[in-house]
Design a protein around this motif. Structure first.
Motif, PDB file in Angstrom:
ATOM      1  N   GLU A 273       0.803  -1.215   0.000  1.00 14.94           N
ATOM      2  CA  GLU A 273       0.000   0.000   0.000  1.00 14.94           C
ATOM      3  C   GLU A 273       0.836   1.265   0.000  1.00 14.94           C
ATOM      4  O   GLU A 273       1.881   1.329   0.636  1.00 14.94           O
ATOM      5  CB  GLU A 273      -0.918   0.016   1.228  1.00 14.94           C
ATOM      6  CG  GLU A 273      -0.244   0.374   2.561  1.00 14.94           C
ATOM      7  CD  GLU A 273       0.523  -0.774   3.200  1.00 14.94           C
ATOM      8  OE1 GLU A 273       0.687  -1.812   2.549  1.00 14.94           O
ATOM      9  OE2 GLU A 273       0.969  -0.623   4.359  1.00 14.94           O
ATOM     10  N   HIS A 302      -7.757  -5.639   1.622  1.00 13.78           N
ATOM     11  CA  HIS A 302      -6.775  -5.258   2.639  1.00 13.78           C
ATOM     12  C   HIS A 302      -6.077  -3.943   2.259  1.00 13.78           C
ATOM     13  O   HIS A 302      -5.991  -3.009   3.067  1.00 13.78           O
ATOM     14  CB  HIS A 302      -5.746  -6.384   2.790  1.00 13.78           C
ATOM     15  CG  HIS A 302      -4.645  -6.101   3.749  1.00 13.78           C
ATOM     16  ND1 HIS A 302      -4.640  -6.569   5.048  1.00 13.78           N
ATOM     17  CD2 HIS A 302      -3.501  -5.376   3.624  1.00 13.78           C
ATOM     18  CE1 HIS A 302      -3.549  -6.157   5.661  1.00 13.78           C
ATOM     19  NE2 HIS A 302      -2.833  -5.432   4.817  1.00 13.78           N
ATOM     20  N   GLU A 303      -5.583  -3.876   1.026  1.00  9.73           N
ATOM     21  CA  GLU A 303      -4.842  -2.674   0.606  1.00  9.73           C
ATOM     22  C   GLU A 303      -5.777  -1.467   0.504  1.00  9.73           C
ATOM     23  O   GLU A 303      -5.363  -0.336   0.762  1.00  9.73           O
ATOM     24  CB  GLU A 303      -4.119  -2.913  -0.725  1.00  9.73           C
ATOM     25  CG  GLU A 303      -3.203  -4.145  -0.778  1.00  9.73           C
ATOM     26  CD  GLU A 303      -2.164  -4.233   0.340  1.00  9.73           C
ATOM     27  OE1 GLU A 303      -1.908  -3.222   1.012  1.00  9.73           O
ATOM     28  OE2 GLU A 303      -1.610  -5.330   0.548  1.00  9.73           O
ATOM     29  N   HIS A 306      -6.106   0.102   3.804  1.00  9.98           N
ATOM     30  CA  HIS A 306      -4.949   0.923   4.174  1.00  9.98           C
ATOM     31  C   HIS A 306      -5.129   2.401   3.789  1.00  9.98           C
ATOM     32  O   HIS A 306      -4.399   3.251   4.282  1.00  9.98           O
ATOM     33  CB  HIS A 306      -3.676   0.390   3.512  1.00  9.98           C
ATOM     34  CG  HIS A 306      -2.982  -0.676   4.298  1.00  9.98           C
ATOM     35  ND1 HIS A 306      -2.603  -0.499   5.612  1.00  9.98           N
ATOM     36  CD2 HIS A 306      -2.572  -1.931   3.953  1.00  9.98           C
ATOM     37  CE1 HIS A 306      -1.990  -1.601   6.040  1.00  9.98           C
ATOM     38  NE2 HIS A 306      -1.968  -2.478   5.061  1.00  9.98           N
ATOM     39  N   GLU A 325      -1.703  -2.572  10.314  1.00 16.23           N
ATOM     40  CA  GLU A 325      -1.855  -3.922   9.744  1.00 16.23           C
ATOM     41  C   GLU A 325      -2.985  -4.732  10.401  1.00 16.23           C
ATOM     42  O   GLU A 325      -3.713  -5.440   9.710  1.00 16.23           O
ATOM     43  CB  GLU A 325      -0.538  -4.694   9.823  1.00 16.23           C
ATOM     44  CG  GLU A 325       0.578  -4.107   8.959  1.00 16.23           C
ATOM     45  CD  GLU A 325       0.239  -4.013   7.466  1.00 16.23           C
ATOM     46  OE1 GLU A 325      -0.825  -4.501   7.051  1.00 16.23           O
ATOM     47  OE2 GLU A 325       1.039  -3.432   6.726  1.00 16.23           O
ATOM     48  N   TYR A 378      -0.524  -9.130  12.160  1.00 14.32           N
ATOM     49  CA  TYR A 378      -1.733  -9.085  11.328  1.00 14.32           C
ATOM     50  C   TYR A 378      -2.835 -10.014  11.898  1.00 14.32           C
ATOM     51  O   TYR A 378      -3.979  -9.606  12.059  1.00 14.32           O
ATOM     52  CB  TYR A 378      -1.442  -9.579   9.907  1.00 14.32           C
ATOM     53  CG  TYR A 378      -0.545  -8.741   9.030  1.00 14.32           C
ATOM     54  CD1 TYR A 378       0.723  -8.342   9.438  1.00 14.32           C
ATOM     55  CD2 TYR A 378      -0.945  -8.396   7.743  1.00 14.32           C
ATOM     56  CE1 TYR A 378       1.558  -7.621   8.599  1.00 14.32           C
ATOM     57  CE2 TYR A 378      -0.117  -7.668   6.900  1.00 14.32           C
ATOM     58  CZ  TYR A 378       1.135  -7.289   7.333  1.00 14.32           C
ATOM     59  OH  TYR A 378       1.950  -6.583   6.496  1.00 14.32           O
TER      60      TYR A 378
END
Ligand SMILES: [Zn+2]
Length: 442
Positions: A273, A302-303, A306, A325, A378
């Motif tokens: 990211e 997930h990204e 971010h 994270e 994570y």
């Protein structure tokens, strides 16, 4: 207000006074074939530390590669300065120290001889693209001292405060048919790619003669997916995934501050990211089977998360990586829960399969190999957030997440901020959970 006027201000600041964020003007000329970049950079930096600064510290990530960073000149307010460049740390000593509130103008000219990227390093060139991430010297945050941590084998070591960017990119060969993915929307005219990005952690771009792209708009955010030949199906599918993720997270955490987001396929081993842009492994595109629970979908989500937990709410990625994270990983589970309530295998697929162990507040220097590190930060991080939610209840938990995202937007959050804002929301005792997941109790 001009720099000269600002420098006459007294060192104390009236209530409500907001210092100017650092401002970067970058003029970059890329030779796509030879993998070289020539850059003129101007930084306008206001000393908002409240202290007199005898030196400024810049992170120069390209200097981590032998022979990559070649500095031609560096001046502060037009004057030559003493500099010391060691690894990725550039120490600059202006002729006269910077008093509080003073604005300094740094001018740098340099060239980059870009390294060959491998599957574990995104910076540089590969056979498909040229990736410019952490490519320009940038003044690091100051918190009682300059915040520049050394690189580690896992995780990200840089800490970013918001800055403003004005970037122009040109190509040595104007006849080359090249597409550019970047952290911001482009104004393209006369062979000049011009970008303006405000209050962002960083500015990155990626150029390729092979990019195909698809575009959509969701919640006012322009999404562009950049992918390579034969990957049109996953390249377009990922656009739908990110669109759905933005809608979900905007409703849970508040709107993303970015007007655009670029999703870039790369022969990199994972997702990565940046502000306004993220990379996704080519492997994910090749392995995409059109199902909902696979790496392409999960890591794209997930990204995207971010953009909130990194882009908007910053943190010290080296010392407290769980703050971005763990939240980005747990956001994956929220994405599935809200959009695909019948798909209940996320915990088994993403977390339980690895039987995670370790402390959530592990830093990047004590994380071991990537699997061990990710398991602690994570995956145990996601388990912690799930346990926290169970303890305080959904209503408090989601109100807290939104509150935390709002209060810490544009700032650097710490674990203390996380638990302080949580306690503003609930008197429920969470000591047991903290002891279960954390080395240090806040
Ligand atoms: Zn992440």
């Amino acid at each position: 207000m001009t720099g000269a006027t600002r420098s006459l201000l007294p060192s104390f600041t009236p209530t409500g006074y907001v210092p100017l964020p650092p401002s970067y003007t970058l003029q970059a000329r890329l030779d796509y074939i030879l993998h070289t970049l020539v850059v003129n950079e101007t930084i306008s930096y206001q000393n908002a530390t409240g202290q007199t600064l005898s030196d400024l510290v810049l992170a120069v990530e390209p200097n981590l590669w032998a022979g990559c960073f070649n500095l031609d000149s560096l001046t502060v307010d037009g004057q030559d300065v003493i500099i010391l460049l060691n690894s990725d740390r550039l120490d600059v000593q202006p002729a006269t120290p910077l008093v509080p509130d003073q604005v300094a103008y740094l001018q740098l000219r340099y060239s980059l001889d870009l390294p060959a990227a491998d599957s574990h390093h995104i910076f540089g060139y590969n056979n498909l693209q040229v990736n410019l991430v952490d490519w320009f010297p940038s003044i690091v945050p100051y918190s009682g001292g300059w915040l520049l941590h050394p690189p580690a084998n896992v995780g990200e070591h840089l800490v970013y405060d918001p800055a403003n960017f004005d970037v122009t990119v040109t190509f040595t060969d104007p006849a080359l048919s090249v597409a550019v993915a970047a952290s911001a929307p482009v104004a393209l005219a006369g062979g000049i790619w011009h970008y303006v990005l405000s209050n962002a952690r960083t500015f990155v771009f990626s150029a390729s003669t092979g990019y195909q792209s698809s575009l959509t708009t969701t919640n006012g955010v322009i999404l562009t997916s950049y992918y390579f030949t034969n990957d049109k199906t996953p390249g377009q599918a990922v656009l739908g995934v990110v669109s759905k993720a933005i809608t979900t997270f905007a409703s849970l955490f508040g709107m993303t501050p970015r007007r655009s987001l670029s999703i870039v396929e790369s022969p990199f081993y994972d997702g990565l990211e940046y502000d306004g842009l993220f990379f996704l492994s080519r492997d994910f595109y090749k392995e995409d089977d059109g199902t909902v629970l696979n790496d392409l979908v999960d890591i794209a989500v997930h990204e995207t998360a971010h953009q909130w937990w990194f882009g908007s709410v910053g943190n010290d990625q080296a010392l407290e990586p769980w703050l971005d994270e763990a939240l980005a990983t747990y956001s994956e589970s929220l994405f599935y829960e809200k959009n695909y309530p019948d798909v209940t295998a996320w915990w088994a697929f993403r977390v339980d399969a690895y039987t995670p162990a370790g402390w959530v507040d592990t830093n990047i220097y004590h994380g071991g190999d990537f699997r061990t590190y990710a398991n602690a930060v994570y995956l145990r991080g996601a388990q912690f957030l799930q346990a926290l939610r169970g303890q305080v209840g959904d209503e408090v938990f989601f109100a807290f997440l939104k509150d935390y995202a709002t209060q810490m937007a544009g700032k650097r959050a710490t674990a203390d901020d996380f638990f302080r804002i949580l306690r503003q929301r609930t008197p429920v005792d969470i000591t047991d959970i903290q002891h279960h997941f954390f080395q240090r109790i806040h």
